[in-house]
Scaffold this motif. Structure first.
Motif, PDB file in Angstrom:
ATOM      1  N   UNK A  76       0.831  -1.203   0.000  1.00 55.80           N
ATOM      2  CA  UNK A  76       0.000   0.000   0.000  1.00 55.80           C
ATOM      3  C   UNK A  76       0.866   1.253   0.000  1.00 55.80           C
ATOM      4  N   UNK A  77       0.286   2.366  -0.381  1.00 55.36           N
ATOM      5  CA  UNK A  77       1.033   3.614  -0.474  1.00 55.36           C
ATOM      6  C   UNK A  77       1.372   4.145   0.913  1.00 55.36           C
ATOM      7  N   UNK A  78       2.346   5.037   0.961  1.00 57.48           N
ATOM      8  CA  UNK A  78       2.734   5.659   2.223  1.00 57.48           C
ATOM      9  C   UNK A  78       1.567   6.433   2.823  1.00 57.48           C
ATOM     10  N   UNK A  79       0.774   7.078   1.967  1.00 54.79           N
ATOM     11  CA  UNK A  79      -0.388   7.820   2.454  1.00 54.79           C
ATOM     12  C   UNK A  79      -1.399   6.884   3.106  1.00 54.79           C
ATOM     13  N   UNK A  80      -1.602   5.716   2.520  1.00 51.81           N
ATOM     14  CA  UNK A  80      -2.531   4.748   3.111  1.00 51.81           C
ATOM     15  C   UNK A  80      -2.024   4.240   4.448  1.00 51.81           C
ATOM     16  N   UNK A  81      -0.709   4.022   4.543  1.00 55.90           N
ATOM     17  CA  UNK A  81      -0.147   3.578   5.823  1.00 55.90           C
ATOM     18  C   UNK A  81      -0.267   4.656   6.890  1.00 55.90           C
ATOM     19  N   UNK A  82      -0.125   5.913   6.498  1.00 57.90           N
ATOM     20  CA  UNK A  82      -0.285   7.006   7.461  1.00 57.90           C
ATOM     21  C   UNK A  82      -1.708   7.048   7.999  1.00 57.90           C
ATOM     22  N   UNK A  83      -2.685   6.803   7.144  1.00 57.91           N
ATOM     23  CA  UNK A  83      -4.080   6.767   7.594  1.00 57.91           C
ATOM     24  C   UNK A  83      -4.267   5.637   8.604  1.00 57.91           C
ATOM     25  N   UNK A  84      -3.719   4.463   8.320  1.00 54.19           N
ATOM     26  CA  UNK A  84      -3.797   3.350   9.266  1.00 54.19           C
ATOM     27  C   UNK A  84      -3.165   3.736  10.602  1.00 54.19           C
ATOM     28  N   UNK A  85      -2.025   4.428  10.520  1.00 54.18           N
ATOM     29  CA  UNK A  85      -1.316   4.828  11.730  1.00 54.18           C
ATOM     30  C   UNK A  85      -2.079   5.834  12.572  1.00 54.18           C
ATOM     31  N   UNK A  86      -3.022   6.559  11.966  1.00 54.19           N
ATOM     32  CA  UNK A  86      -3.830   7.524  12.716  1.00 54.19           C
ATOM     33  C   UNK A  86      -5.136   6.915  13.211  1.00 54.19           C
ATOM     34  N   UNK A  87      -5.581   5.847  12.596  1.00 55.18           N
ATOM     35  CA  UNK A  87      -6.908   5.306  12.886  1.00 55.18           C
ATOM     36  C   UNK A  87      -6.828   3.931  13.541  1.00 55.18           C
ATOM     37  N   UNK A  88      -6.554   2.901  12.754  1.00 57.33           N
ATOM     38  CA  UNK A  88      -6.622   1.524  13.237  1.00 57.33           C
ATOM     39  C   UNK A  88      -5.404   1.098  14.045  1.00 57.33           C
ATOM     40  N   UNK A  89      -4.261   1.739  13.818  1.00 59.43           N
ATOM     41  CA  UNK A  89      -3.013   1.312  14.444  1.00 59.43           C
ATOM     42  C   UNK A  89      -2.516   2.359  15.439  1.00 59.43           C
ATOM     43  N   UNK A  90      -1.696   1.885  16.374  1.00 62.22           N
ATOM     44  CA  UNK A  90      -0.989   2.780  17.298  1.00 62.22           C
ATOM     45  C   UNK A  90       0.358   2.146  17.624  1.00 62.22           C
ATOM     46  N   UNK A  91       1.324   2.985  17.986  1.00 66.53           N
ATOM     47  CA  UNK A  91       2.674   2.503  18.278  1.00 66.53           C
ATOM     48  C   UNK A  91       3.155   3.140  19.579  1.00 66.53           C
TER      49      UNK A  91
END
Length: 256
Positions: A76-91
């Motif tokens: 997936x694109x970097x933009x799509x991963x950033x969306x995941x990192x703000x919504x479904x994922x956390x670190x």
């Protein structure tokens, strides 16, 4: 035993990362189920942090795939991963300073995560921040203080609030109790265990501390030299380790 559902949340197949001729991680495969906590343990340099970084999208693997809800996060694109990192994922980082804005107030740190998913009402954002500070045992009157005014344990709790306020489904944790005093660790572990249970979080936890793994993880993967050498239910792995390396790890012969 947790009811982990019928469909894996995360499916990892043949994941490999190399640094020149050195193996970061190699041919790692596993499924992570909704509501499950998977612990990854091993000595320093075993590949567990490289694996976590590949899973979280911080590193691009050289081979393999990572499917989240059926979507390949590697392609997936970097933009799509950033969306995941703000919504479904956390670190959650080991060093809370890596996961906080140190020049922004405690409330601002929590509020920024809400604004990243579209929240705009100041009163509602501040109310949510106050609620979450309370949930991680930070007094509401500290909402306008900067993180640098907090102790290490409070900074870590603030980082947890910042990450969980939006209700992610999958949380990556990199040594979340590392570097903290034993008493502070115990308090933080109790907090994490309660939040994971109450929110039904799926978690991938990297830790060198087998006591932390036993308390938080449903299942363990043991890594050595970039490869998974043993995996199973946490109590089974720790109480009856099969691989010689795991036996040494459990008996604390290895410095982890």
């Amino acid at each position: 035993m947790k009811d982990l559902g019928n469909t894996a949340l995360l499916q990892v197949a043949g994941l490999s990362k190399y640094y020149g001729t050195r193996i970061g991680c190699e041919a790692v495969s596993f499924d992570l189920w909704p509501g499950e906590v998977l612990g990854i343990v091993g000595e320093s340099g075993s590949g567990k942090s490289t694996l976590l970084s590949c899973l979280a999208g911080h590193l691009t693997p050289d081979q393999g795939r990572v499917l989240y809800n059926g979507r390949d996060t590697v392609t997936m694109s970097e933009a799509e991963r950033r969306v995941l990192g703000r919504t479904d994922w956390a670190f959650v980082h080991q060093n809370a300073r890596d996961g906080l804005r140190m020049g922004v107030s405690a409330g601002g740190n929590v509020g920024e995560r809400l604004m990243a998913v579209g929240a705009r009402n100041y009163g509602a954002i501040r109310g949510s921040a106050i609620d979450w500070l309370g949930r991680v045992e930070i007094d509401a009157d500290r909402i306008d203080d900067r993180p640098r005014q907090f102790s290490g344990g409070m900074q870590q709790r603030l980082q947890i609030a910042r990450n969980l306020v939006t209700g992610p489904r999958l949380v990556f944790m990199d040594e979340p109790t590392g570097g903290l005093d034993v008493s502070v660790q115990a308090r933080l572990l109790d907090l994490l265990r309660g939040l994971v249970r109450d929110m039904g979080l799926s978690v991938i936890l990297v830790t060198h501390d087998l006591a932390v793994a036993r308390l938080l993880a449903d299942r363990l993967m043991v890594m050595q030299a970039g490869r998974v050498i043993e995996q199973g239910l946490t109590d089974q792995v720790l109480d009856d380790p099969q691989a010689p390396y795991t036996q040494l790890l459990v008996s604390s012969v290895l410095q982890v």
